[in-house]
Write an enzyme that holds these catalytic residues in place. Structure first.
Site, PDB file in Angstrom:
ATOM      1  N   LYS A 194      30.375   6.734  13.018  1.00 32.33           N
ATOM      2  CA  LYS A 194      31.616   7.513  13.127  1.00 32.33           C
ATOM      3  C   LYS A 194      32.706   6.529  13.561  1.00 32.33           C
ATOM      4  CE  LYS A 194      34.279   9.555  15.519  1.00 32.33           C
ATOM      5  NZ  LYS A 194      35.722   9.195  15.579  1.00 32.33           N
ATOM      6  N   GLU A 270      29.409   0.582  25.651  1.00 32.97           N
ATOM      7  CA  GLU A 270      30.220  -0.646  25.769  1.00 32.97           C
ATOM      8  C   GLU A 270      31.640  -0.162  26.016  1.00 32.97           C
ATOM      9  OE1 GLU A 270      29.147  -3.753  25.437  1.00 32.97           O
ATOM     10  OE2 GLU A 270      27.230  -3.578  24.396  1.00 32.97           O
ATOM     11  N   CYS A 305      38.886  -5.417  24.618  1.00 34.37           N
ATOM     12  CA  CYS A 305      38.232  -4.919  25.827  1.00 34.37           C
ATOM     13  C   CYS A 305      38.120  -6.023  26.876  1.00 34.37           C
ATOM     14  CB  CYS A 305      36.848  -4.396  25.489  1.00 34.37           C
ATOM     15  SG  CYS A 305      35.875  -5.597  24.565  1.00 34.37           S
ATOM     16  N   GLU A 404      43.066  -0.079  32.765  1.00 35.42           N
ATOM     17  CA  GLU A 404      43.106  -0.834  31.513  1.00 35.42           C
ATOM     18  C   GLU A 404      44.333  -0.399  30.717  1.00 35.42           C
ATOM     19  OE1 GLU A 404      40.184   0.123  28.472  1.00 35.42           O
ATOM     20  OE2 GLU A 404      39.893  -2.017  28.105  1.00 35.42           O
TER      21      GLU A 404
HETATM   22  P1  NAD Z   1      38.031   6.127  22.751  1.00 30.65           P
HETATM   23  O1  NAD Z   1      37.019   6.308  23.807  1.00 30.65           O
HETATM   24  O2  NAD Z   1      39.232   6.974  22.764  1.00 30.65           O
HETATM   25  O3  NAD Z   1      37.378   6.333  21.305  1.00 30.65           O
HETATM   26  C1  NAD Z   1      36.263   5.589  20.878  1.00 30.65           C
HETATM   27  C2  NAD Z   1      35.498   6.383  19.847  1.00 30.65           C
HETATM   28  O4  NAD Z   1      35.014   7.556  20.471  1.00 30.65           O
HETATM   29  C3  NAD Z   1      36.346   6.830  18.657  1.00 30.65           C
HETATM   30  O5  NAD Z   1      35.581   6.788  17.486  1.00 30.65           O
HETATM   31  C4  NAD Z   1      36.675   8.270  19.018  1.00 30.65           C
HETATM   32  O6  NAD Z   1      36.921   9.097  17.902  1.00 30.65           O
HETATM   33  C5  NAD Z   1      35.417   8.697  19.736  1.00 30.65           C
HETATM   34  N1  NAD Z   1      35.645   9.809  20.675  1.00 30.65           N
HETATM   35  C6  NAD Z   1      36.753  10.073  21.387  1.00 30.65           C
HETATM   36  N2  NAD Z   1      36.573  11.204  22.125  1.00 30.65           N
HETATM   37  C7  NAD Z   1      35.320  11.634  21.862  1.00 30.65           C
HETATM   38  C8  NAD Z   1      34.562  12.753  22.298  1.00 30.65           C
HETATM   39  N3  NAD Z   1      35.058  13.644  23.161  1.00 30.65           N
HETATM   40  N4  NAD Z   1      33.306  12.887  21.835  1.00 30.65           N
HETATM   41  C9  NAD Z   1      32.781  11.990  20.968  1.00 30.65           C
HETATM   42  N5  NAD Z   1      33.472  10.933  20.495  1.00 30.65           N
HETATM   43  C10 NAD Z   1      34.721  10.747  20.947  1.00 30.65           C
HETATM   44  O7  NAD Z   1      38.386   4.580  22.776  1.00 30.65           O
HETATM   45  P2  NAD Z   1      39.430   3.821  21.858  1.00 30.65           P
HETATM   46  O8  NAD Z   1      40.795   4.104  22.355  1.00 30.65           O
HETATM   47  O9  NAD Z   1      39.105   4.061  20.435  1.00 30.65           O
HETATM   48  O10 NAD Z   1      39.029   2.309  22.149  1.00 30.65           O
HETATM   49  C11 NAD Z   1      39.544   1.558  23.178  1.00 30.65           C
HETATM   50  C12 NAD Z   1      38.513   1.393  24.260  1.00 30.65           C
HETATM   51  O11 NAD Z   1      37.356   0.743  23.741  1.00 30.65           O
HETATM   52  C13 NAD Z   1      39.013   0.497  25.376  1.00 30.65           C
HETATM   53  O12 NAD Z   1      38.700   1.086  26.609  1.00 30.65           O
HETATM   54  C14 NAD Z   1      38.243  -0.785  25.160  1.00 30.65           C
HETATM   55  O13 NAD Z   1      38.096  -1.561  26.321  1.00 30.65           O
HETATM   56  C15 NAD Z   1      36.946  -0.275  24.640  1.00 30.65           C
HETATM   57  N6  NAD Z   1      36.196  -1.333  23.950  1.00 30.65           N
HETATM   58  C16 NAD Z   1      35.083  -1.848  24.564  1.00 30.65           C
HETATM   59  C17 NAD Z   1      34.366  -2.882  23.955  1.00 30.65           C
HETATM   60  C18 NAD Z   1      33.139  -3.460  24.603  1.00 30.65           C
HETATM   61  O14 NAD Z   1      32.358  -4.116  23.907  1.00 30.65           O
HETATM   62  N7  NAD Z   1      32.913  -3.239  25.884  1.00 30.65           N
HETATM   63  C19 NAD Z   1      34.797  -3.381  22.721  1.00 30.65           C
HETATM   64  C20 NAD Z   1      35.936  -2.825  22.133  1.00 30.65           C
HETATM   65  C21 NAD Z   1      36.623  -1.792  22.753  1.00 30.65           C
END
Ligand code: NAD
Length: 503
Positions: A194, A270, A305, A404
């Site tokens: 997804k 992650e 991240c 963040e």
């Molecule tokens: P997000 O949590 O908003 O969304 C991530 C994914 O989760 C998306 O596909 C989104 O559609 C899905 N999602 C959102 N709400 C959901 C729910 N209620 N139920 C199920 N799925 C849901 O994060 P984002 O804004 O897309 O990404 C940024 C974040 O990702 C930052 O915090 C960043 O640090 C983190 N990140 C971490 C790593 C790592 O390896 N640690 C790598 C890249 C990004």
């Protein structure tokens, strides 16, 4: 022979205008509209233009994808193939990614705003390398035999878990997907991916390329859609065995709840970061440290991240360090992501830009000082651009030091002693990465050991490779993507006892 296709000069703007967007899901080897028939607009942050309509997947589509993945797993059309055959197919998949390098880079840039030169030189090759590296591993990993008495033989084998769900963010859409896909497919699992609703386009192309490479239908399915609809349905599904999630800490919390409310699927998170970058007064090359932190933080518009957004500098060198960083920042002024010389592009969407600007205002209101940047720019383009921004006078309790931001915003803090530096660095809910700059060998080791982070860099920040694990501690999550350790998440250990009768 002519020059290889990858070196052709490309008129990206013309090609972007001519690009046909296919936003349909890919389930059981077929492109499909959402069951509901609904779509959502995929908007380019470059200029606010609608790129195309994307299938708005919901629980019905997720269920179809999981059923297809389960059927593929149970009839062993993938996991039952000889390892050398699986290896070959995944290698072909990696080659196809490289073959589609320009198309994938263009989609990624249009979808999430990163500079095309980075999509070409980082995102596509890194995605291909990840798949190729796990392909190579397929026929090189052996199982174990336990040291049992001669009356029995105990085999310890690794088996694929079955159906792996992968939910990924928008900042490196292809790379994050590949980190989940590589080990999951190499181990013989089926996958339902997804992608983020903010950057769904490359995921479906990846799945098409995998099928062209010979991956059987049903083994790799992609359902685009919103988090609370498609994402939640995948995480709650009773027939998903493991869930690899990359995203915010807020959503990661929900993933654990979803697992608890459904089938106790294993969850690997992650999550976010607020990585500390410590520069001591015995760092011989302060200029290199300052230029490195600027390059690392502003890369990918600060939407990384592991962005080193908390910069801790010894008070005796803070002024010089800050001056260098402030002079570096304008070199990362935002430009059109399709221009070859652009090093910092657009933020992923309007809400993300608004969030970043809100944090900048919070920094000012809480008493930090802007020494470079701080404003929205290129507004006339219709896109979402923010200047690379540097604050000094930051104190660790301020909002911009704790939360963040996920944008091109750096905070510089000062310290007096090593103990104070370590205490500030560790006083964070996050623990993804950190960096220590010191030319004193013992101090570098001592501080590296004391820092609570999944990865610590010494006198650099840029090294990264598929061969090493990537992941954090504390609220940065519990997962480890990349390296052979990633197989632990998508395989189960099984013990088989065999009786050996005496002669
Ligand atoms: P997000 O949590 O908003 O969304 C991530 C994914 O989760 C998306 O596909 C989104 O559609 C899905 N999602 C959102 N709400 C959901 C729910 N209620 N139920 C199920 N799925 C849901 O994060 P984002 O804004 O897309 O990404 C940024 C974040 O990702 C930052 O915090 C960043 O640090 C983190 N990140 C971490 C790593 C790592 O390896 N640690 C790598 C890249 C990004």
């Amino acid at each position: 022979m002519g020059a290889p296709a990858v070196d052709r000069p490309a008129n990206w703007t013309q090609r972007a205008a001519a690009l046909a967007i296919d936003g349909r899901a890919l389930i059981d080897g077929q492109r499909r509209d959402a069951t509901s028939g609904e779509t959502f607009d995929c908007i380019s942050p470059i200029d606010g233009r609608v790129l195309g309509a994307v299938a708005r997947g919901t629980a019905a589509d997720i269920d179809a994808a999981v059923k297809s993945a389960r059927a593929a797993f149970e009839d062993r059309r993938w996991c039952g193939k000889a390892p050398a055959v699986r290896k070959k197919i995944l290698q072909r998949f990696a080659d196809k990614i490289l073959g589609a390098r320009e198309e994938l880079a263009l989609l990624e840039t249009l979808d999430m705003g990163k500079p095309i030169q980075h999509a070409l030189s980082v995102d596509v090759p890194s995605t291909a390398r990840t798949i190729a590296w796990y392909a190579e591993a397929v026929d090189k990993i052996y199982d174990e035999i336990a040291p049992t008495p001669a009356t029995a033989l105990a085999l310890i084998t690794r088996e694929p878990v079955g159906v792996v769900g992968a939910i990924v963010p928008w900042n490196y859409p292809m790379i994050m997907a590949a980190w989940k896909l590589g080990p999951a497919l190499a181990a013989g699992n089926s996958v339902v991916l997804k992608p983020s609703e903010k950057s769904p386009l490359t995921a479906m192309r990846l799945a098409e390329l995998a099928i062209e490479a010979g991956l059987p239908p049903g083994v790799f399915n992609v359902v685009p859609g919103y988090g609370p609809e498609a994402g939640e349905a995948l995480a709650l599904h009773m027939d998903v065995d493991a869930l690899g999630f990359t995203g915010s800490t807020r959503t990661g919390r929900r993933m654990l709840e979803y697992a608890g409310r459904s089938n106790l699927k294993r969850v690997f998170n992650e999550l976010g970061g607020k990585s500390a970058f410590l520069v001591f007064d015995d760092c011989a090359d302060v200029e290199r440290a300052a230029k490195t932190v600027a390059a690392s933080l502003f890369f990918n518009q600060g939407e990384s991240c592991n962005a080193p957004s908390r910069v801790l500098v010894h008070e005796s060198i803070a002024q010089r360090f800050t001056e260098i960083v402030a002079a570096e920042a304008p070199k990362y002024a935002p430009g059109h992501p399709l221009d070859a010389g652009t090093v910092l592009g657009a933020l992923v969407d309007e809400p993300q830009m608004a969030t970043v600007l809100r944090y900048i205002e919070a920094g000012k209101a809480e008493g930090a000082r802007v020494v470079s940047g701080g404003r929205r720019v290129r507004q006339d383009t219709g896109g979402y651009y923010v200047e690379p921004t540097v604050f000094d006078g930051v104190v660790n309790h301020m909002t911009i030091a704790r939360e963040e931001i996920f944008g091109p915003v750096m905070g510089i803090l000062t310290f007096k002693t090593e103990a104070e530096a370590v205490a500030i660095a560790n006083a964070s809910a996050y623990g993804l990465q950190a960096s220590v700059w010191s030319d004193h060998l013992s101090r570098a080791h001592r501080v590296a050991r004391a820092l609570h982070a999944g990865t610590v860099h010494v006198n650099q920040y840029d090294e990264d490779d598929i061969t090493v694990p990537f992941g954090g501690v504390k609220q940065s999550g519990n997962g480890r993507d990349k390296s052979l350790h990633a197989f632990d998440k998508v395989t189960e250990l099984k013990t088989t006892w065999i009786r050996i009768d005496p002669a």
